[in-house]
Write an enzyme that holds these catalytic residues in place. Structure first.
Site, short mmCIF file in Angstrom:
data_model
loop_
_atom_site.label_atom_id
_atom_site.label_comp_id
_atom_site.label_asym_id
_atom_site.label_seq_id
_atom_site.Cartn_x
_atom_site.Cartn_y
_atom_site.Cartn_z
CG HIS A 1 -2.30 0.58 0.90
ND1 HIS A 1 -3.38 -0.19 0.57
CD2 HIS A 1 -2.75 1.86 0.87
CE1 HIS A 1 -4.44 0.58 0.37
NE2 HIS A 1 -4.07 1.84 0.54
NE ARG B 1 -1.60 6.19 1.56
CZ ARG B 1 -1.71 7.45 1.97
NH1 ARG B 1 -0.63 8.23 2.01
NH2 ARG B 1 -2.87 7.94 2.34
#
Length: 396
Positions: free
Chosen positions: A275, A278
């Site tokens: 991600h 994140r």
């Protein structure tokens, strides 16, 4: 300002955007170790330079899910694109469409499915989160099918939001966030005119259509925070597999066993992804996770990868490590924030040129010729088996 790389677009975007938006896209979870390693690990991948290979007929074209791509790149699903440029999802989709690559619309886009799909000729991809509100999920899938979306990208690495310290400091969240965002907006006139005044409505288009009322940034933060579902399992995905007729891609794979589970489940593809750093800080970078996953499932399922890709050389590196195609996230968002559709189009041209240079100098005439044999060393450690005898001979 001279633009020659994604890093130039990043610098420009930082000047144009209010800090809460720049740091929301630029930041990662916790101390951002994984965010940094995504870029640094990929930069350590050394390629074999080859010469005198007659590279006059080089081609970047590839096929994925029966779609012809001009190069092995797609634009990743990124939330709130329409807050970075006026109707940003539409602009990015048009740039991708013109270049002959897929655009993936996020669940939490500003522009709804029904606005983006008619703006392009190529069927777009649609990304969906695992949410408690199954009614919303079904509604979104029905609308994506009706709009002609070809591929479903199902994000599974967000059963709960990551802890992103930068958001609290920048004004995306934290005390007096709304007032801080307002003050930042009015002191960034280019953004205020392009997006703040002329980019309305600032709804979360896909969610607003379902809820039947306008939604803003506060709704985005609150609704998502309350709807991520930590109870999700492979069993819960079965109804989606049955409902969706087209290719289904599972995004958020970092472990070979999870990749094998995706094959057993019947997914058509996976995205090796953390991600963008994140979610969970301290996990492997995508570049480090990819080789073992490719060893486990290459040939059984399409392998896509994201996180840390900033240029065409990085694309070639990811493919050499085992990916079939890559997704661009932050890189295209920097360009979008700087110059809209034209910025994304220029970035894609830069990436194509960088790929051609890398392939020419490594002797790979086609995407299929970019393999582990293209590597001098994987990530600064062990040589691939194909090069081990050569290394021993040279040592003497």
């Amino acid at each position: 300002m001279i633009i020659s790389a994604a890093s130039d677009y990043r610098a420009a975007a930082q000047r144009i955007l209010p800090p809460f938006l720049f740091h929301y896209m630029d930041g990662g979870a916790y101390s951002e170790y994984t965010l940094r390693r995504n870029v640094e690990d990929l930069s350590e991948v050394a390629l074999r330079q080859r010469i005198l290979k007659n590279m006059s007929d080089l081609s970047l074209e590839t096929t994925l899910f029966n779609e012809k791509l001009s190069m092995p790149v797609a634009l990743a699903p990124v939330g709130l694109c329409g807050m970075y440029a006026r109707r940003g999802e539409v602009q990015a989709a048009k740039a991708a469409d013109t270049h002959g690559i897929p655009f993936t619309l996020s669940t939490v886009s500003v522009c709804p499915i029904e606005e983006v799909a008619p703006a392009i000729k190529r069927p777009m991809w649609f990304q969906l989160y695992v949410l408690r509100d199954r009614g919303f999920m079904r509604n979104a899938l029905e609308r994506a099918k009706a709009a002609g979306c070809s591929t479903l990208v199902f994000t599974v690495d967000m059963p709960t939001p990551g802890a992103r310290y930068r958001d609290a400091h920048s004004g995306m969240s934290g005390p007096n966030a709304a007032m801080r965002r307002y003050l930042q907006a009015v002191t960034h006139p280019q953004w205020a005119w392009d997006v703040g005044l002329n980019g309305r409505p600032h709804d979360l288009g896909n969610i607003s259509a379902y809820l039947g009322k306008p939604t803003g940034l506060e709704d985005y933060i609150g609704w998502l925070g309350n709807n991520f579902d930590p109870s999700i399992s492979w069993k819960d995905l079965e109804w989606i597999r049955d409902f969706w007729d087209g290719p289904m891609v599972i995004k958020g794979i970092l472990d070979p066993e999870d990749a094998r589970d995706a094959v057993r489940f019947g997914a058509d593809g996976i995205v090796v992804s953390n991600h963008g750093g994140r979610q969970l800080d301290g996990v492997l970078s995508s570049a480090r996770a990819l080789p073992a996953i490719a060893d486990a499932v290459k040939g059984d399922i399409a392998i896509l990868a994201d996180s840390g890709i900033r240029n065409g050389l990085d694309v070639v590196r990811m493919i050499a490590l085992g990916a079939d195609t890559v997704l661009l996230g932050r890189a295209f968002l920097y360009a979008l924030a700087t110059a809209g559709q034209a910025g994304v189009a220029n970035l894609l041209n830069l990436i194509e040129k960088e790929m051609k240079v890398a392939m020419t100098l490594t002797g790979a005439k086609s995407i299929s010729e970019i393999t582990q044999d293209s590597l001098v060393q994987g990530l600064g450690k062990e040589l691939p088996a194909a090069l081990a005898p050569m290394a021993k001979g040279n040592a003497a």
